[in-house]
Design a protein around this motif. Structure first.
Motif, mmCIF file in Angstrom:
data_model
loop_
_atom_site.group_PDB
_atom_site.id
_atom_site.type_symbol
_atom_site.label_atom_id
_atom_site.label_comp_id
_atom_site.label_asym_id
_atom_site.label_seq_id
_atom_site.Cartn_x
_atom_site.Cartn_y
_atom_site.Cartn_z
ATOM 1 N N ARG A 158 10.903 -7.657 6.931
ATOM 2 C CA ARG A 158 10.006 -8.625 6.276
ATOM 3 C C ARG A 158 8.533 -8.697 6.875
ATOM 4 N NH1 ARG A 158 13.143 -14.516 5.971
ATOM 5 N NH2 ARG A 158 14.769 -12.888 4.754
ATOM 6 N N ARG A 159 8.555 -8.517 7.907
ATOM 7 C CA ARG A 159 7.167 -8.833 8.847
ATOM 8 C C ARG A 159 6.156 -7.023 8.613
ATOM 9 N NH1 ARG A 159 7.983 -7.912 14.762
ATOM 10 N NH2 ARG A 159 9.040 -10.001 14.525
ATOM 11 N N LYS A 160 6.839 -5.961 7.826
ATOM 12 C CA LYS A 160 6.259 -5.028 7.965
ATOM 13 C C LYS A 160 5.409 -5.006 6.431
ATOM 14 C CE LYS A 160 7.036 0.082 8.489
ATOM 15 N NZ LYS A 160 7.757 0.802 8.167
ATOM 16 N N LYS A 161 6.196 -5.605 6.157
ATOM 17 C CA LYS A 161 6.038 -5.993 4.239
ATOM 18 C C LYS A 161 5.205 -7.078 4.156
ATOM 19 C CE LYS A 161 8.433 -7.100 -0.171
ATOM 20 N NZ LYS A 161 9.639 -7.362 -0.206
ATOM 21 N N GLU A 162 4.999 -7.614 4.980
ATOM 22 C CA GLU A 162 3.510 -8.725 4.994
ATOM 23 C C GLU A 162 2.901 -8.049 5.353
ATOM 24 O OE1 GLU A 162 5.041 -11.988 7.777
ATOM 25 O OE2 GLU A 162 6.730 -12.968 5.817
ATOM 26 N N VAL A 163 2.981 -7.107 7.018
ATOM 27 C CA VAL A 163 1.696 -6.616 7.076
ATOM 28 C C VAL A 163 1.171 -5.581 6.018
ATOM 29 C CG1 VAL A 163 1.091 -4.773 8.491
ATOM 30 C CG2 VAL A 163 2.101 -7.000 9.622
ATOM 31 N N SER A 164 1.672 -4.788 5.323
ATOM 32 C CA SER A 164 1.532 -4.203 4.658
ATOM 33 C C SER A 164 0.926 -4.308 2.942
ATOM 34 C CB SER A 164 2.086 -3.226 3.750
ATOM 35 O OG SER A 164 3.401 -3.537 3.403
ATOM 36 N N SER A 165 1.039 -5.434 3.120
ATOM 37 C CA SER A 165 1.009 -6.694 1.706
ATOM 38 C C SER A 165 -0.526 -7.402 1.776
ATOM 39 C CB SER A 165 1.946 -7.231 1.418
ATOM 40 O OG SER A 165 2.014 -8.151 1.599
ATOM 41 N N GLY A 166 -0.256 -7.736 3.118
ATOM 42 C CA GLY A 166 -1.396 -8.440 3.889
ATOM 43 C C GLY A 166 -2.946 -7.312 3.502
ATOM 44 N N THR A 167 -3.912 -8.033 4.334
ATOM 45 C CA THR A 167 -5.559 -7.159 4.686
ATOM 46 C C THR A 167 -4.975 -6.213 5.818
ATOM 47 O OG1 THR A 167 -5.950 -9.039 5.867
ATOM 48 C CG2 THR A 167 -6.590 -8.561 4.043
ATOM 49 N N PRO A 168 -5.452 -4.839 5.494
ATOM 50 C CA PRO A 168 -5.786 -4.356 6.219
ATOM 51 C C PRO A 168 -6.337 -4.786 7.419
ATOM 52 C CG PRO A 168 -6.972 -3.145 4.923
ATOM 53 C CD PRO A 168 -6.642 -4.836 4.214
ATOM 54 N N THR A 169 -5.591 -3.991 8.660
ATOM 55 C CA THR A 169 -5.509 -4.998 10.326
ATOM 56 C C THR A 169 -5.775 -4.177 11.312
ATOM 57 O OG1 THR A 169 -3.247 -5.063 10.398
ATOM 58 C CG2 THR A 169 -4.923 -7.446 9.802
ATOM 59 N N SER A 170 -5.221 -2.839 10.307
ATOM 60 C CA SER A 170 -4.890 -1.702 11.566
ATOM 61 C C SER A 170 -6.045 -0.689 11.167
ATOM 62 C CB SER A 170 -3.836 -0.948 12.570
ATOM 63 O OG SER A 170 -3.148 -0.388 11.147
#
Lengths: 359, 291
Positions: free
Chosen positions: A347-359
């Motif tokens: 779930r976290r990974k999905k949030e990260v990939s769908s949200g703003t690119p942070t890294s």
């Protein structure tokens, strides 16, 4: 209109608040992972204390034993009907095999003074006997599916009943009377917990994923490298093993078994419990079996009408909530820790990939 | 040899009853791809309405049959309307479990009113002819001819009339045919009416042939008729007729030439063997599986 609305709105919102509160309590129980060890320990201690000190009367104890047996039956059938998505209608057949194998051991083969000590082994033998038969039934499931497999399991149930009726050595149609009452509350609790844990761990294992992939799409799962035949064989064997265990426990609490006990009506009972609780859910199986068994007893004052009310409620439940009580969802504390972690991770990974690119 | 012919006649009688019930299963399956497990119990209700019409109303055979067929046909339509229609788009198993629930409801509801087995009075004066050692009763002749007549009628309805054409069309494609102006609900109701009234006719005949009826008689007969439908290829009307006669013949012949307790065992073992070689029944066509 507006004047009328004010007084009547108060009880409605009150009721609403109550529902909200109940829902919150429900979520607390459903999601707290500490519940599981607590239930295990408290349940086990209670199951020893209750019969020793007679905390509740014999009748209630008997019903609790029946609830345990029904939970084992329901969970094991849910493996086939819920997780694998087949429609097996012959669960009472496996139960009959388990009951007869164990009853033959306790009434004919073992000396009387050893019965209590050997009881776990006898139950195990009943389970193994049923598992061997389950292995046999799984073979047609390699090729036939759906309604035709339902017919195979139905025919199997009838054949088991008919074979037992024709063997005079085990009483034929008269059955086996005078079985010792060996099923106690602690043993029922032990086998119930074992069945729940084993089936849960199986469902969340690699093979269990295979079982669920067969439900979603058999051809696709075959293409993805799932050995569907092996998975089906394992699922059928495991399911029938626990049906046999339940049968053995059942025989030693009823103290009398005959082929008539294990006819198609018994299979229907188990089916109803599975779909009442909801398919693809261990929690659902536990709740469904408990609700069905308790309701049948609570409605006893209605006499004959009890058996009319019960199917009526089932039909209404199916119309208004076709998934059953818990269909395809689970109490959090029944999901293995690693899987919870995995769900959180993805779930976290999905949030990260769908949200703003942070890294 | 006379014994064989005698048993063949019994087989025809039982087979025609199975075939009539199997038709109800197969028609509903063909249209809704749903197994109506309450059908065996509708057969039982048919037998009980025969009893009611014959004992309380004192009707002779033909009106009794008509009353039982009409009442149970309406009951079937009602059950579809109330219990199955809300679940038409639900998962298939929900509908099946609902059907099981309806079946249990019918059994137990009847049990409340008739807790003990009931005797059906003789509605047909039974004369027995003896032809070359084979005794043929008028009841047997009536049952066999009547059920064959009903089956031919059904076959004609399905093949030659507008309703039948609509039924076949809907069983072909449930999504597109209603768009072409075929009233889906009406056709489904008509299917249930036809199928259950045939089941009721079988109930009447069964009650005349074996005149003790009880509320649980529909379970075993219902399952066996369902098996007949599967043997013939479920969803296929002529298959259901053939399957019914096959199962009836097998049962009677096993009971005639082997210990009668082996009857169920051999019948079901044969079914398993048949399903291994023809997994889709005798007249059924395998559906191609798509990924």
């Amino acid at each position: 209109m507006i004047m009328d609305n004010t007084p009547s709105s108060t009880p409605v919102s009150k009721g609403h608040a109550l529902v909200q509160q109940l829902k919150m309590q429900w979520d607390r129980i459903a999601n707290n992972r500490k519940v599981f060890p607590i239930v295990l320990v408290v349940g086990f201690i209670l199951s020893i204390l209750v019969p020793r000190f007679g905390l509740v009367n014999e009748y209630v104890q008997l019903i609790i034993i029946y609830i345990g047996i029904n939970i084992i039956l329901t969970t094991s059938l849910n493996l086939i009907n819920g997780y694998m998505g087949e429609f097996s209608v012959g669960h009472a057949g496996f139960m009959a095999v388990g009951a007869y194998v164990s009853a033959i051991f306790t009434t004919k083969l073992l000396p009387e003074n050893l019965l209590a000590a050997f009881f776990p082994l006898v139950v195990l033998a009943g389970g193994i006997g049923a598992a061997l038969v389950g292995l046999l039934v799984s073979v047609p499931s390699f090729k036939t599916r759906g309604d035709y497999l339902a017919i195979v399991t139905l025919a199997f149930n009838m054949i088991v009943k008919s074979v037992i009726e024709n063997i005079e050595a085990i009483g034929g149609p008269r059955g086996i009377p005078g079985i010792a009452k060996l099923t106690t509350l602690p043993w029922t609790f032990f086998w119930t917990v074992l069945a729940i844990l084993v089936i849960r761990n199986f469902v969340y294992s690699n093979y269990g994923r295979g079982v669920q992939s067969i439900r979603e799409d058999e051809i696709a799962s075959d293409l993805m490298g799932v050995n569907t035949n092996k998975v089906k064989l394992l699922a059928f064997t495991l399911s029938s093993f626990f049906a046999g265990v339940a049968g053995a426990l059942f025989a030693h609490v009823l103290q009398f078994i005959s082929p008539k006990v294990f006819d198609i009506l018994k299979s229907t009972d188990v089916l109803i419990m599975v779909y009442l609780g909801g398919i693809g859910s261990i929690t659902g199986s536990i709740l469904g079996a408990t609700a069905y068994t308790v309701l049948l007893e609570v409605l006893r004052p209605f006499g004959m009408w009890r058996m009319v009310l019960m199917p009526l409620m089932l039909v209404l439940l199916m119309i208004f909530r076709p998934r059953g009580i818990m269909g395809m969802s689970e109490f959090r504390w029944l999901i293995p820790g690693f899987d919870l972690y995995a769900i959180k991770y993805w779930r976290r990974k999905k949030e990260v990939s769908s949200g703003t690119p942070t890294s | 040899m006379t014994y064989f012919f005698q048993q063949s006649l019994n087989a025809l009688q039982l087979g025609s009853i199975y075939a009539l019930i199997a038709l109800g299963y197969t028609m509903v399956y063909g249209i809704l791809t749903m197994i109506n497990f309450a059908h065996g119990d509708l057969f039982m209700v048919g037998a009980f309405f025969t009893f009611i019409a014959a004992v309380y109303l004192g009707l002779p055979f033909v009106p009794t049959l008509v009353v039982s067929m009409i009442v149970v046909g309406l009951l079937g339509v009602l059950i579809e309307r109330v219990a199955y229609r809300p679940l038409r788009n639900a998962p298939r198993v929900s509908a099946v479990i609902t059907a099981l629930g309806v079946g249990l409801f019918l059994e137990n509801f009847t049990l409340v009113f008739y807790p003990y087995p009931q005797h059906i009075p003789t509605l047909i004066q039974n004369t027995t002819w003896n032809i070359a050692g084979v005794s043929i009763s008028s009841l047997q002749i009536i049952i066999i001819l009547l059920s064959i007549g009903l089956m031919v009628m059904l076959d004609l309805i399905v093949r030659k009339t507008m309703v039948g054409m609509a039924m076949r069309a809907i069983s072909w494609d449930k999504a597109i045919i209603p768009l072409m102006g075929v009233p889906l609900n009406l056709i489904v109701s008509a299917t249930f009416a036809l199928g259950t009234s045939l089941g009721a006719a079988a109930g009447t005949m069964y009650a005349l042939a074996f005149p003790v009826i009880d509320p649980y008689m529909g379970i075993m007969i219902g399952w066996k008729a369902f098996i007949s439908a599967v043997v013939g290829g479920i969803g296929n009307i002529r298959g259901a007729m053939i399957g019914g006669f096959i199962l009836g013949t097998v049962e009677i012949m096993v009971a005639a030439f082997m210990p009668s307790t082996y009857r169920d065992f051999v019948a079901f073992a044969l079914l398993l063997v048949l399903l291994i070689f023809r997994p889709y029944g005798i007249l059924g066509k395998p559906r191609p599986q798509k990924v």
